[in-house]
Design a protein around this motif. Structure first.
Motif, short mmCIF file in Angstrom:
data_model
loop_
_atom_site.label_atom_id
_atom_site.label_comp_id
_atom_site.label_asym_id
_atom_site.label_seq_id
_atom_site.Cartn_x
_atom_site.Cartn_y
_atom_site.Cartn_z
N ILE A 116 0.90 -1.16 0.00
CA ILE A 116 0.00 0.00 0.00
C ILE A 116 0.93 1.20 0.00
CG2 ILE A 116 -1.82 1.26 1.20
CD1 ILE A 116 -2.77 -1.37 2.42
N GLN A 117 1.15 1.78 -1.15
CA GLN A 117 2.10 2.89 -1.26
C GLN A 117 1.81 3.68 -2.52
OE1 GLN A 117 5.58 0.05 -1.25
NE2 GLN A 117 6.25 1.29 -3.00
N PRO A 118 2.37 4.89 -2.61
CA PRO A 118 2.07 5.71 -3.79
C PRO A 118 2.67 5.16 -5.07
CG PRO A 118 2.94 7.06 -2.00
CD PRO A 118 3.19 5.63 -1.63
N SER A 119 1.96 5.35 -6.16
CA SER A 119 2.49 5.13 -7.51
C SER A 119 2.40 6.46 -8.24
CB SER A 119 1.67 4.08 -8.26
OG SER A 119 1.98 2.78 -7.83
N PHE A 120 3.20 6.60 -9.28
CA PHE A 120 3.29 7.90 -9.97
C PHE A 120 3.02 7.71 -11.46
CE2 PHE A 120 5.85 7.77 -6.20
CZ PHE A 120 5.58 8.99 -5.59
N ARG A 121 2.28 8.62 -12.04
CA ARG A 121 2.00 8.57 -13.48
C ARG A 121 2.10 9.97 -14.06
NH1 ARG A 121 -0.88 3.39 -14.33
NH2 ARG A 121 0.04 2.22 -12.60
N ALA A 122 2.98 10.12 -15.05
CA ALA A 122 3.08 11.41 -15.74
C ALA A 122 1.97 11.47 -16.79
CB ALA A 122 4.45 11.54 -16.39
N GLU A 123 0.74 11.54 -16.28
CA GLU A 123 -0.43 11.52 -17.15
C GLU A 123 -1.02 12.91 -17.22
OE1 GLU A 123 -2.80 7.30 -17.41
OE2 GLU A 123 -2.33 8.15 -15.47
N LYS A 124 -0.99 13.50 -18.40
CA LYS A 124 -1.51 14.87 -18.52
C LYS A 124 -3.04 14.88 -18.55
CE LYS A 124 1.94 18.11 -19.31
NZ LYS A 124 2.93 18.12 -20.39
N SER A 125 -3.67 13.71 -18.48
CA SER A 125 -5.13 13.62 -18.60
C SER A 125 -5.82 14.50 -17.57
CB SER A 125 -5.61 12.19 -18.36
OG SER A 125 -4.64 11.27 -18.73
N ARG A 126 -6.66 15.38 -18.05
CA ARG A 126 -7.44 16.21 -17.14
C ARG A 126 -8.84 15.62 -16.98
NH1 ARG A 126 -4.36 20.73 -16.24
NH2 ARG A 126 -2.66 20.72 -17.74
N THR A 127 -8.88 14.43 -16.41
CA THR A 127 -10.18 13.80 -16.17
C THR A 127 -10.43 13.85 -14.67
OG1 THR A 127 -9.28 11.62 -15.70
CG2 THR A 127 -9.65 12.15 -18.01
#
Ligand code: NSS
Length: 435
Positions: A209-220
């Protein structure tokens, strides 16, 4: 014990259970204040919630004088007497005899105007988290993590942690955050899955249970650049087995929350959480495409679902449901192809109903060395970048499966929140890095 901790003999939540006339000594913050002639009505907030305080000039002129001048969110010590009153929000209140200001507050800047603008509220997030709704969401979020820990522990999973700095993509290079690691290049992790796969050869079943990171520019409404990821991986489990685990986990979390967070759920959602007794439906990707086409959505076999497709599809369901058998083209390289139908993978997403869409994603992994090497190459990746991950397949790697669940997505659905950013203390999105 410090001076402050020994001052307190009760929390706000204890007050309605105490006998009329008992003396309470509380610590907390002034959450609201209303002065009416010679009486002040305050709401005191501590780590468990709120209780009404009544300060009257007749009973204690000094306390009345102090609270009259006190700004909201000042931290105080309060001594008083428990009084039952049907009209009080919790059926009881505290008639105050003494107030000590522990830390005064400046004029509280969260005015009604600020509250009208979600952006302004997030700019002031370091303060606005003290509001009743965000307080309740964060308490429930704590409950999700507790429930998950409890579920996994009861089912023989061992908690591990995985590194945040990594060298190769799990979920595709497009969403990797690159950073300088001294004189080398590194990335922020997208998923702990590969490390879990190493660890199942020790414990068979593991979770993180820990953070994951995504360089997702999606503005949803469902994308954060940093999210809390509950992931589990199990040796000797096939695809169907891991779907059972996902379903059990989600049902377990829902009952745990309903049992322990009734009040908070009411504050955020207005109604209790749904109860799901039946098994979650399982439809194939092919069936999902048919449903989407019949709803006028232009999507062809082999395309991945975007936020719009998930919304339309999940509007057709009133309970969570699995979509199984995603095409090879839509899934990362590590997914095992279905031996009876090699163009699809042994994979699935658990979708929340009523427009919310994906909350978990999982499946069976390739456990054989050559099969994995071939697929890495087919995907245009370099086997050398996956050295240790491939290497695991040379040393007794059994069939195994796993999944990841986004905590903010789960909360957005369960609590009907407008956006996943409402489900985390200090959200990170493409446009938000502060506070
Ligand atoms: O990319 S996933 O679909 N799958 C994985 O990362 C696997 N490696 C997990 C695993 O099998 N161990 O992400 C899993 C879940 C997904 O269903 C969402 O609920 C959540 O993680 N997720 C996100 N939540 C919020 N914001 C973003 N950007 C996001 N991306 C994934």
């Amino acid at each position: 014990m410090s001076r402050f901790l020994s001052m307190r003999n009760a929390f706000t939540r204890d007050v309605p259970r105490l006998e009329e006339g008992s003396t309470v000594r509380l610590l907390g913050w002034i959450a609201s204040k209303r002065v009416h002639r010679d009486k002040a009505f305050l709401s005191l907030r501590d780590r468990y919630g709120y209780i009404q305080l009544v300060v009257s000039k007749a009973r204690s002129p000094e306390a009345f004088d102090t609270v009259s001048r006190l700004n909201l969110e000042s931290a105080v010590y309060v001594e008083g007497t428990v009084k039952r009153d049907e009209r009080a929000p919790r059926g009881a209140e505290v008639h105050v005899d003494r107030v000590e200001v522990i830390a005064p507050s400046d004029v509280w800047p969260i005015t009604k105007d600020v509250a009208k603008s979600p952006e302004a509220m997030f700019d002031m997030r370091h303060l606005t988290i003290r509001g009743p709704k965000s307080r309740a969401v964060m308490a429930i979020r704590d409950g999700v993590v507790r429930a998950a820990f409890q579920y996994f522990t009861e089912n023989h999973f061992v908690f591990i942690t995985a590194p945040t700095f990594i060298t190769a993509a799990v979920e595709g290079g497009a969403t990797l955050f690159k950073l300088k690691y001294f004189d080398r290049e590194a990335y922020l992790t997208q998923s702990s899955q590969f490390y879990e796969e190493a660890a199942i050869c020790v414990f068979e079943r593991v979770f993180v249970i820990q953070p994951s990171f995504r360089a997702e520019k999606s503005r949803t409404r469902k994308h954060l650049t940093e999210f809390l990821h509950i992931e589990a991986e199990a040796a000797f489990m096939e695809h169907d087995d891991i779907m059972d685990v996902e379903e059990e986990l989600v049902k377990y979390i829902i009952s745990f929350l309903s049992e322990n967070y009734e009040e908070e759920i009411k504050v955020v959602r207005g109604a209790p959480l749904p109860v799901y007794d039946d098994r979650f439906p399982r439809i194939t990707y092919d069936e999902a495409i048919d449903i989407l086409n019949s709803k006028g959505v232009e999507i062809s076999w082999g395309d991945d679902f975007g936020a719009d497709e998930e919304r339309v599809l999940s509007m057709e369901f009133e309970t969570p449901f699995f979509v199984t058998g995603f095409p090879v083209s839509t899934r990362s390289f590590y997914h095992m192809n279905d031996p009876s139908r090699p163009e699809v993978t042994l994979s699935s997403d658990l979708m929340a109903p009523e427009g919310y869409g994906e909350i978990t994603s999982g499946g069976q992994r390739i456990h054989e060395y050559e099969a994995l090497r071939r697929k890495i190459i087919e995907f245009g990746l370099n086997p050398e970048d996956y050295g240790w991950y491939l290497d695991l397949r040379r040393f007794g790697m059994p069939p195994h499966s796993g999944f990841g669940l986004g905590v903010e997505r789960l909360l957005r659905w369960l609590l009907n929140l407008p956006h996943v950013r409402d489900a985390t203390l200090f959200p990170r999105t493409p446009s938000r890095l502060y506070p």
